[in-house]
Write a protein that holds these residues in place. Structure first.
Motif, PDB file in Angstrom:
ATOM      1  N   ALA A  70      37.097  51.718  42.117  1.00  0.00           N
ATOM      2  CA  ALA A  70      37.361  50.289  42.335  1.00  0.00           C
ATOM      3  C   ALA A  70      37.729  49.593  41.026  1.00  0.00           C
ATOM      4  CB  ALA A  70      36.145  49.622  42.951  1.00  0.00           C
ATOM      5  N   ASN A  71      37.367  50.199  39.878  1.00  0.00           N
ATOM      6  CA  ASN A  71      37.677  49.592  38.581  1.00  0.00           C
ATOM      7  C   ASN A  71      38.940  50.151  37.950  1.00  0.00           C
ATOM      8  OD1 ASN A  71      35.565  47.632  37.943  1.00  0.00           O
ATOM      9  ND2 ASN A  71      34.211  49.376  38.259  1.00  0.00           N
ATOM     10  N   ASP A  72      39.754  50.816  38.759  1.00  0.00           N
ATOM     11  CA  ASP A  72      41.030  51.341  38.285  1.00  0.00           C
ATOM     12  C   ASP A  72      41.858  50.187  37.695  1.00  0.00           C
ATOM     13  OD1 ASP A  72      43.404  52.619  37.967  1.00  0.00           O
ATOM     14  OD2 ASP A  72      43.901  52.741  40.092  1.00  0.00           O
ATOM     15  N   PRO A  73      42.256  50.273  36.413  1.00  0.00           N
ATOM     16  CA  PRO A  73      42.936  49.110  35.800  1.00  0.00           C
ATOM     17  C   PRO A  73      44.281  48.766  36.432  1.00  0.00           C
ATOM     18  CG  PRO A  73      43.020  51.021  34.357  1.00  0.00           C
ATOM     19  CD  PRO A  73      42.099  51.374  35.467  1.00  0.00           C
ATOM     20  N   ILE A  74      44.881  49.712  37.162  1.00  0.00           N
ATOM     21  CA  ILE A  74      46.226  49.458  37.703  1.00  0.00           C
ATOM     22  C   ILE A  74      46.155  48.758  39.058  1.00  0.00           C
ATOM     23  CG2 ILE A  74      48.394  50.559  38.419  1.00  0.00           C
ATOM     24  CD1 ILE A  74      47.143  52.899  36.483  1.00  0.00           C
ATOM     25  N   THR A  75      45.279  49.236  39.913  1.00  0.00           N
ATOM     26  CA  THR A  75      45.281  48.719  41.288  1.00  0.00           C
ATOM     27  C   THR A  75      44.267  47.603  41.518  1.00  0.00           C
ATOM     28  OG1 THR A  75      43.807  50.519  41.885  1.00  0.00           O
ATOM     29  CG2 THR A  75      46.131  50.843  42.335  1.00  0.00           C
ATOM     30  N   SER A  76      43.388  47.350  40.549  1.00  0.00           N
ATOM     31  CA  SER A  76      42.401  46.285  40.756  1.00  0.00           C
ATOM     32  C   SER A  76      42.872  44.983  40.101  1.00  0.00           C
ATOM     33  CB  SER A  76      41.049  46.719  40.188  1.00  0.00           C
ATOM     34  OG  SER A  76      41.173  46.962  38.819  1.00  0.00           O
ATOM     35  N   PRO A  77      42.322  43.834  40.480  1.00  0.00           N
ATOM     36  CA  PRO A  77      42.757  42.561  39.902  1.00  0.00           C
ATOM     37  C   PRO A  77      42.501  42.473  38.400  1.00  0.00           C
ATOM     38  CG  PRO A  77      41.444  42.198  41.851  1.00  0.00           C
ATOM     39  CD  PRO A  77      41.292  43.637  41.515  1.00  0.00           C
ATOM     40  N   LYS A  78      43.225  41.547  37.770  1.00  0.00           N
ATOM     41  CA  LYS A  78      43.143  41.448  36.301  1.00  0.00           C
ATOM     42  C   LYS A  78      42.202  40.321  35.846  1.00  0.00           C
ATOM     43  CE  LYS A  78      46.597  44.374  36.576  1.00  0.00           C
ATOM     44  NZ  LYS A  78      46.434  44.849  37.934  1.00  0.00           N
ATOM     45  N   THR A  79      41.982  39.319  36.702  1.00  0.00           N
ATOM     46  CA  THR A  79      41.120  38.206  36.290  1.00  0.00           C
ATOM     47  C   THR A  79      39.691  38.434  36.795  1.00  0.00           C
ATOM     48  OG1 THR A  79      41.655  37.008  38.300  1.00  0.00           O
ATOM     49  CG2 THR A  79      43.005  36.527  36.388  1.00  0.00           C
ATOM     50  N   ASN A  80      38.725  37.805  36.146  1.00  0.00           N
ATOM     51  CA  ASN A  80      37.322  38.004  36.526  1.00  0.00           C
ATOM     52  C   ASN A  80      37.016  37.448  37.909  1.00  0.00           C
ATOM     53  OD1 ASN A  80      36.178  39.553  34.604  1.00  0.00           O
ATOM     54  ND2 ASN A  80      35.436  37.860  33.352  1.00  0.00           N
ATOM     55  N   TRP A  81      37.579  36.255  38.204  1.00  0.00           N
ATOM     56  CA  TRP A  81      37.363  35.687  39.544  1.00  0.00           C
ATOM     57  C   TRP A  81      38.017  36.564  40.605  1.00  0.00           C
ATOM     58  CZ3 TRP A  81      33.995  32.431  41.349  1.00  0.00           C
ATOM     59  CH2 TRP A  81      33.406  31.509  40.499  1.00  0.00           C
ATOM     60  N   GLY A  82      39.206  37.076  40.265  1.00  0.00           N
ATOM     61  CA  GLY A  82      39.911  37.987  41.175  1.00  0.00           C
ATOM     62  C   GLY A  82      39.081  39.225  41.451  1.00  0.00           C
ATOM     63  N   ARG A  83      38.458  39.746  40.396  1.00  0.00           N
ATOM     64  CA  ARG A  83      37.591  40.933  40.542  1.00  0.00           C
ATOM     65  C   ARG A  83      36.404  40.627  41.454  1.00  0.00           C
ATOM     66  NH1 ARG A  83      38.025  42.008  34.302  1.00  0.00           N
ATOM     67  NH2 ARG A  83      39.911  43.269  34.286  1.00  0.00           N
ATOM     68  N   ALA A  84      35.871  39.414  41.307  1.00  0.00           N
ATOM     69  CA  ALA A  84      34.727  39.031  42.148  1.00  0.00           C
ATOM     70  C   ALA A  84      35.144  39.001  43.616  1.00  0.00           C
ATOM     71  CB  ALA A  84      34.206  37.673  41.711  1.00  0.00           C
ATOM     72  N   SER A 132      45.758  46.807  48.749  1.00  0.00           N
ATOM     73  CA  SER A 132      46.933  46.057  49.213  1.00  0.00           C
ATOM     74  C   SER A 132      46.709  44.545  49.060  1.00  0.00           C
ATOM     75  CB  SER A 132      47.262  46.424  50.656  1.00  0.00           C
ATOM     76  OG  SER A 132      46.160  46.120  51.470  1.00  0.00           O
ATOM     77  N   LEU A 133      45.452  44.126  48.950  1.00  0.00           N
ATOM     78  CA  LEU A 133      45.169  42.689  48.808  1.00  0.00           C
ATOM     79  C   LEU A 133      44.744  42.323  47.382  1.00  0.00           C
ATOM     80  CD1 LEU A 133      43.256  42.244  52.147  1.00  0.00           C
ATOM     81  CD2 LEU A 133      45.465  41.288  51.621  1.00  0.00           C
ATOM     82  N   SER A 134      44.901  43.270  46.463  1.00  0.00           N
ATOM     83  CA  SER A 134      44.461  43.031  45.083  1.00  0.00           C
ATOM     84  C   SER A 134      45.194  41.852  44.436  1.00  0.00           C
ATOM     85  CB  SER A 134      44.657  44.326  44.303  1.00  0.00           C
ATOM     86  OG  SER A 134      44.977  44.112  43.018  1.00  0.00           O
ATOM     87  N   THR A 135      46.514  41.763  44.669  1.00  0.00           N
ATOM     88  CA  THR A 135      47.300  40.663  44.084  1.00  0.00           C
ATOM     89  C   THR A 135      46.852  39.327  44.661  1.00  0.00           C
ATOM     90  OG1 THR A 135      49.046  42.207  44.635  1.00  0.00           O
ATOM     91  CG2 THR A 135      49.648  40.384  43.247  1.00  0.00           C
TER      92      THR A 135
END
Lengths: 361, 221
Positions: free
Chosen positions: A256-270, A302-305
């Motif tokens: 889930a912490n894959d830098p490519i497919t996961s969100p880049k911002t902290n709120w996005g990660r949450a 698919s919803l990471s962005t």
């Protein structure tokens, strides 16, 4: 209009190729090697053979496919070794090697290179490969063995994983220490909870992964399993079994912490973590497949962005409020301090005057 | 080499729609029945026969409709004609391949709407004679049949380890029988066709579409 778009949405520049981080890749490989060591400790020589063969074939396959697609290797890109290490760790030790090989072909030829190679893939290659194998050979991927089992007689060593027990509506019985050390049937490298937690601490401390996704994801799983338990019994045991079963912890730390497919911002990660946790529990409650994590991760990818966009919006929304709040807070604190200071000075003055009065008297 | 390339290009242009400009592989149209149900040679055969019969006869009958008729009315009539043509085709297929027709289910009636996509090429009627127009449609039908057969047989070989029902003694990867497996095979086939196209040299029509300078110079009417 342009400004609004640039502020609120993820531009194509944000999604462009991410340069491989050699240090991060090395840290992940070290953590995966520790998990591999546990897999070999519990499952013996066959696990070692599968892991080694998988890494070698993955590197060779990537080299060949890179030539075919005409994509140059970036320095420090060891993602193929990570994929090669992760695929066997998510499978049982009895799995035939050709299953791992075909899973690697899916990961590299179908998921990674058609999109442009490292940094461009939309889905996590390992998750897609394992999900594909799970649908193609469920008989191999769902049959686990007991740790330290004699693999020469597979019929005698078949074990029931806690995930399959929960799926069937039963109650798994695993001793506390066995649950922590990974002494129970399951995918090769994902059962040793203590080791995975230690790896997580190492990766978070070395800033290789962010704690946000894992924390919010695991919390969501825990909360949902406490409110809607699949297990008849205490809430605590339900939460504990939901957290240790399947590939949940391993997946949250390494996939889930894959830098490519996961969100880049902290709120996005949450948001991403909460979404992933919700999807996992949804699949577990209404699905019929044990490996719900990989399927949920593909959906969440698919919803990471979208998560990132939401995260950016939340940050923008909260930023002025933060400022206002901090201003109010600082005003409040200073006022209070002033009041207190005045009180103290008044008291001091009265004390001094009282002393003077005494002296005069 | 250049001569061979040119001759191949000329030949493929003469049968435009079979390989270059293939309805499924290049234009990405009518992909639903192929992605979902074209999992074996037999399925592909049934889908191909149904599509060929429904499309050819409905296009043939629709070509008699006057072009002066309002477009909206013409489209309704096209749909009606395709639906009427579908009825005898379904009975015929049900007579020969009852089990496969049942297995394919909704994707055979859906071919009625898919044949309408091909009928949208009717603007060609204004420039081509009826015979040439029908030949052009036949090329597209052939292209569809080719794509269905290739994808169906590939998925049968990889997904079931058989070819036309005969076992091949190879490892079966069942994932390719699911729709996402269909998309994977279709994607790679499309990429191959695109690669072949670029090997032969881009077609004039493509150049016109993608060359932005051409678009800039030409005023939009």
């Amino acid at each position: 209009m342009e400004n609004i778009n640039s502020k609120n949405s993820i531009t194509t520049q944000d999604m462009s190729v991410i340069a491989p981080d050699t240090k991060a890749n090395t840290n992940i490989i070290i953590a995966l090697l520790v998990c591999s060591f546990m897999a070999v400790y519990y499952n013996g020589g066959r696990a070692l053979f599968l892991i080694l063969a998988s890494v070698i074939t993955c590197i060779v396959l990537e080299f060949v496919v890179r030539r075919l697609f005409g994509v140059k290797r970036q320095s420090g890109d060891w993602s193929c070794a990570i994929t090669g290490l992760m695929i066997p760790l998510l499978m049982p030790v009895t799995v035939p090697f050709y299953v791992i090989f075909i899973a690697q072909i899916i990961a590299i030829v179908v998921v990674k290179f058609p999109f442009g190679g490292y940094g461009n893939n939309i889905f996590n290659p390992t998750a897609v490969a394992v999900a594909f194998s799970c649908l193609s050979w469920p008989q191999y991927l769902m049959s686990y063995t007991e740790p330290f089992a004699d693999l020469s007689s597979p019929a005698a060593s078949i074990g029931i994983s806690p995930a399959s027990t929960l799926l069937a509506g039963g109650v798994p019985h695993i001793a506390f220490m066995n649950a922590l050390t990974g002494n129970f049937p399951g995918p090769m490298g994902t059962t040793a909870i203590l080791v995975i937690c230690a790896c997580a601490v190492y990766l978070i401390a070395s800033k290789t992964i962010s704690w946000v996704t894992s924390f919010f994801g695991l919390s969501t799983v825990a909360v949902i399993s406490a409110i809607f338990p699949r297990l008849q019994g205490s809430v605590l045991s339900s939460v504990a079994y939901e957290l240790i079963c399947e590939t949940l912890l391993f997946g949250f730390i390494f996939m889930a912490n894959d830098p490519i497919t996961s969100p880049k911002t902290n709120w996005g990660r949450a948001y991403y973590g909460v979404l992933l946790g919700f999807l996992i529990m949804f699949c577990r409650h209404f699905g019929n497949i044990e490996l719900s994590f990989v399927f949920s991760l593909i959906l969440a990818n698919s919803l990471s962005t979208v998560c990132d966009t939401l995260g950016k919006k939340t940050k923008q929304y909260l930023k002025p409020k933060y400022k206002e709040l901090s201003k109010r807070f600082s005003k409040f604190v200073t006022n209070k301090l002033h009041d207190k200071f005045d009180l103290v000075s008044e008291k001091a003055e009265s004390y001094k005057s009282a002393k003077r009065g005494k002296k005069d008297a | 080499m250049r001569r061979i390339k040119r001759k191949t290009k000329l030949f493929l242009k003469s049968i435009d729609g079979v390989i270059l400009g293939n309805t499924v592989l290049e234009k990405s149209m009518i992909i639903a029945p192929i992605v979902v149900m074209s999992t074996s040679v037999l399925n592909a055969a049934v889908i191909s026969i149904a599509f060929a019969l429904v499309t050819f006869f409905s296009v043939l009958l629709s070509s008699f409709l006057p072009l002066k008729m309002p477009r909206s009315v013409r489209h309704i009539l096209h749909a009606l004609i395709a639906s009427i043509v579908y009825i005898p085709v379904f009975f015929l297929l049900n007579l020969v391949f009852a089990e496969t027709v049942y297995k394919i289910g909704i994707f055979i009636p859906l071919l009625v709407s898919n044949s309408l996509i091909v009928q949208r090429q009717e603007h060609k009627l204004a420039t081509l004679s009826r015979k040439k127009y029908l030949l052009y449609i036949l090329n597209h039908i052939l292209g569809f049949v080719l794509a269905a057969f290739v994808i169906g047989s590939l998925r049968e070989i990889i997904g079931m380890g058989t070819f036309a029902g005969k076992p091949l003694n190879i490892v079966a990867v069942k994932g390719f029988l699911y729709p996402f497996g269909g998309f994977i095979v279709l994607g790679f086939m499309s990429a191959l066709i695109k690669r072949f196209n670029s090997f032969l040299g881009k077609r004039q029509s493509d150049k016109k579409i993608f060359n932005m300078e051409v678009l800039k110079d030409e005023p939009i009417e």
